[in-house]
Write a protein that holds these residues in place. Sequence first.
Motif, PDB file in Angstrom:
ATOM      1  N   GLU A 145      -2.272 -68.803  -7.883  1.00  0.00           N
ATOM      2  CA  GLU A 145      -2.853 -67.737  -7.058  1.00  0.00           C
ATOM      3  C   GLU A 145      -1.906 -66.543  -6.986  1.00  0.00           C
TER       4      GLU A 145
ATOM      5  N   LEU B 212      -2.404 -64.612 -10.043  1.00  0.00           N
ATOM      6  CA  LEU B 212      -3.672 -63.874 -10.036  1.00  0.00           C
ATOM      7  C   LEU B 212      -3.595 -62.646  -9.128  1.00  0.00           C
ATOM      8  N   ILE B 213      -2.832 -62.765  -8.028  1.00  0.00           N
ATOM      9  CA  ILE B 213      -2.674 -61.612  -7.136  1.00  0.00           C
ATOM     10  C   ILE B 213      -1.979 -60.479  -7.886  1.00  0.00           C
ATOM     11  N   GLY B 214      -1.036 -60.868  -8.768  1.00  0.00           N
ATOM     12  CA  GLY B 214      -0.366 -59.849  -9.579  1.00  0.00           C
ATOM     13  C   GLY B 214      -1.327 -59.098 -10.479  1.00  0.00           C
ATOM     14  N   ALA B 215      -2.453 -59.739 -10.798  1.00  0.00           N
ATOM     15  CA  ALA B 215      -3.431 -59.107 -11.693  1.00  0.00           C
ATOM     16  C   ALA B 215      -4.511 -58.376 -10.912  1.00  0.00           C
ATOM     17  N   SER B 216      -4.230 -58.049  -9.636  1.00  0.00           N
ATOM     18  CA  SER B 216      -5.293 -57.477  -8.793  1.00  0.00           C
ATOM     19  C   SER B 216      -5.794 -56.145  -9.324  1.00  0.00           C
ATOM     20  N   THR B 217      -5.010 -55.479 -10.167  1.00  0.00           N
ATOM     21  CA  THR B 217      -5.432 -54.166 -10.662  1.00  0.00           C
ATOM     22  C   THR B 217      -6.316 -54.280 -11.898  1.00  0.00           C
ATOM     23  N   ARG B 218      -6.531 -55.513 -12.374  1.00  0.00           N
ATOM     24  CA  ARG B 218      -7.229 -55.657 -13.673  1.00  0.00           C
ATOM     25  C   ARG B 218      -8.545 -56.400 -13.529  1.00  0.00           C
ATOM     26  N   ASN B 219      -9.407 -56.189 -14.506  1.00  0.00           N
ATOM     27  CA  ASN B 219     -10.676 -56.912 -14.513  1.00  0.00           C
ATOM     28  C   ASN B 219     -10.964 -57.594 -15.842  1.00  0.00           C
TER      29      ASN B 219
ATOM     30  N   TRP C  91     -10.860 -60.456 -17.733  1.00  0.00           N
ATOM     31  CA  TRP C  91     -10.547 -61.844 -17.401  1.00  0.00           C
ATOM     32  C   TRP C  91      -9.953 -62.614 -18.557  1.00  0.00           C
TER      33      TRP C  91
ATOM     34  N   ILE D 253      -6.371 -61.674 -18.680  1.00  0.00           N
ATOM     35  CA  ILE D 253      -5.615 -62.280 -17.586  1.00  0.00           C
ATOM     36  C   ILE D 253      -5.272 -63.731 -17.937  1.00  0.00           C
TER      37      ILE D 253
ATOM     38  N   ILE E  83      -1.526 -65.325 -18.419  1.00  0.00           N
ATOM     39  CA  ILE E  83      -1.017 -66.491 -17.695  1.00  0.00           C
ATOM     40  C   ILE E  83      -0.380 -67.466 -18.681  1.00  0.00           C
TER      41      ILE E  83
ATOM     42  N   ARG F 226       4.565 -62.713 -11.858  1.00  0.00           N
ATOM     43  CA  ARG F 226       3.542 -61.992 -11.107  1.00  0.00           C
ATOM     44  C   ARG F 226       3.598 -60.500 -11.415  1.00  0.00           C
TER      45      ARG F 226
END
Lengths: 246, 360
Positions: A97, A100-107, A109, A112, A116, A149
């Motif tokens: 998690e 994933l929070i580090g990827a909050s600026t991206r969409n 998937w 992402i 990871i 992250r």
Amino acid sequence: MSLLKVRELAVQYGAVAALQGVSLDVSSGEVVALIGPNGAGKTSLLSAVAGVVRPRAGTIGFDGQDLVGMPIQKIVRAGIALVPENRDIFTKLTVIENLLIGASTRNDWDGIAQDIERIGELFPALPRLFPRPAGLLSGGEQQMLAIGRALMSRPRLLMLDEPSLGLAPVVTDAVFAGIRTLRAQGMAILLVEQNAVRALSVCDRAHLLSAGIVHFTGTPDEIAHAGDIDAAYFGVPSDVAAQGSA
Amino acid sequence: MRNDPTHSWQGIVWTFLVLGIPVAVAALLLASTGPVLARVVTDTLIKLTMVVGLYIFIGNSGIFSFGHAAFIVVGSYASAWMTIPPTFKKVILPGLPAFMQSIHLDPFTGGLVGVLLAALLAFVIGLALMRLAGIAASIASFAFFSVIVVIYNNWTGWTKGTASLVGLPVYAGPKLALAAALIAMLLALLFQYSRYGLLLRATREDAAAARAAGVEVERMRLIAFVVSAAVVAAGGVLQGHFNGALTTTANVHLNLTFLILAMLVVGGMRSLAGAVIGVAILAFVAELLRQLERGWQIGDFTITAPSGLGQVGLGIVMLVVLISRPQGLTKGREIPMPNWLSRRERQGDAELIGSTQNAR
């Protein structure tokens, strides 16, 4: 062309001047180290670039944009990621998690998921910890997670603040192995480190910072032979230091 | 948490079923025993809807809101304006403008209007309110509630002011309330599982760190606030059409606010299981105490507890829980999935990444 361009940066906390006109550049693909004693202003410089503190004077250019006064989230979106000294891990959330929070600026998937996996390759200790709450990780694992992250936002400039702080030497080795891999992959890194030997071993150029002023700039070799390090760290002219040690 | 099942869609289904089935079975069984219990069940399920709605915001953001009763007021009055038959409306609310007089919607559409109005209000208010955090946000939310109540109290033409507004079509029964509660629970779980839920929980842990990781803190809070307001308002609409009457009296709404907050806190405000269990326990205790207040027949004797025991009892339950388990009865955890169900999931990291990918 330089990616990050800091000019005459001054940061002030009340009456204390943390930075007094510092200029430096980081080009893409370059690892630049900031070394110097406690209170030299290293963290202040990173904080100013990341938008955490607002500089009193000076400019911060990143890829042609002016970062001064820009909100933190926009700076992250512009491509700068900071791994702070205290790591700022979300201890109650799981490792995956946190990533994933580090990827909050991206969409993207698929991207992402790939990233990871890449972070798992960079720090092989991490993948088996993915489902675990991040607070149960050791200091070194938390540092790796913090770097991971930060990488999840696909930064063009990664800023690391004291990645070796509080870590056992063998764990520091693993963290620095990751930093070397990132360097080989062409990531631009601005590294703050008290452990000058470690820092000089991974950087292309280093700035020696003391009392808010850049005292010396050069390649690791030049710095190692300059003899100014003692003066910057201990606040005495280098010839006095030399006499003292003689 | 390692044993928190809500990280995978299997876990979402599990959590929904393990909480939803007992709620549904208990509600339908109790409601079938007679009209008195059916009323208690309906009332409890409506409260459950409200508590789950509160949980969506409070549980994920960590910000206490004392203002959600405003959405109950706004939603229920709007639904009343839409659904009271025009012939009635002329008599009950002569102050309504002509175009409002003639509107007559079916209960569902009318309720939807109430919910949407509350959501819209939450959005507008949230733009300002979500910039605050901690106790400042709680106080501001309470101030917002007070403003709404004062407006509705003095807006006599539309609300009848301090007098009760009656004449709402009474259509809410146990089955409708059960459906509402289950939908609210599913919404809460989906929100929890979504990326917005995760990013919001990151801001709950450490807002500064979340911001530094690029999370738009205010936006995440606002999304939860609007969804939460809509669900709470849906509970308010049902309550209006269950009682058939509405009031703007601040005290009534304050009591309700503290009751639903107490339910959330007693159960554990950081898990849906906590919300559900808190409602079940406090509703049970409250009903028991109400029976005692009414009188308890033992042989020839009737023991009657002093009135007001209900409030005192709720206070005591809350105190005991806060002292012995400050995180609530569930300690903010969901009900763990049994191993034979979750084993498949723990096969490898690849699948873990796959499951988190579904959180889009």
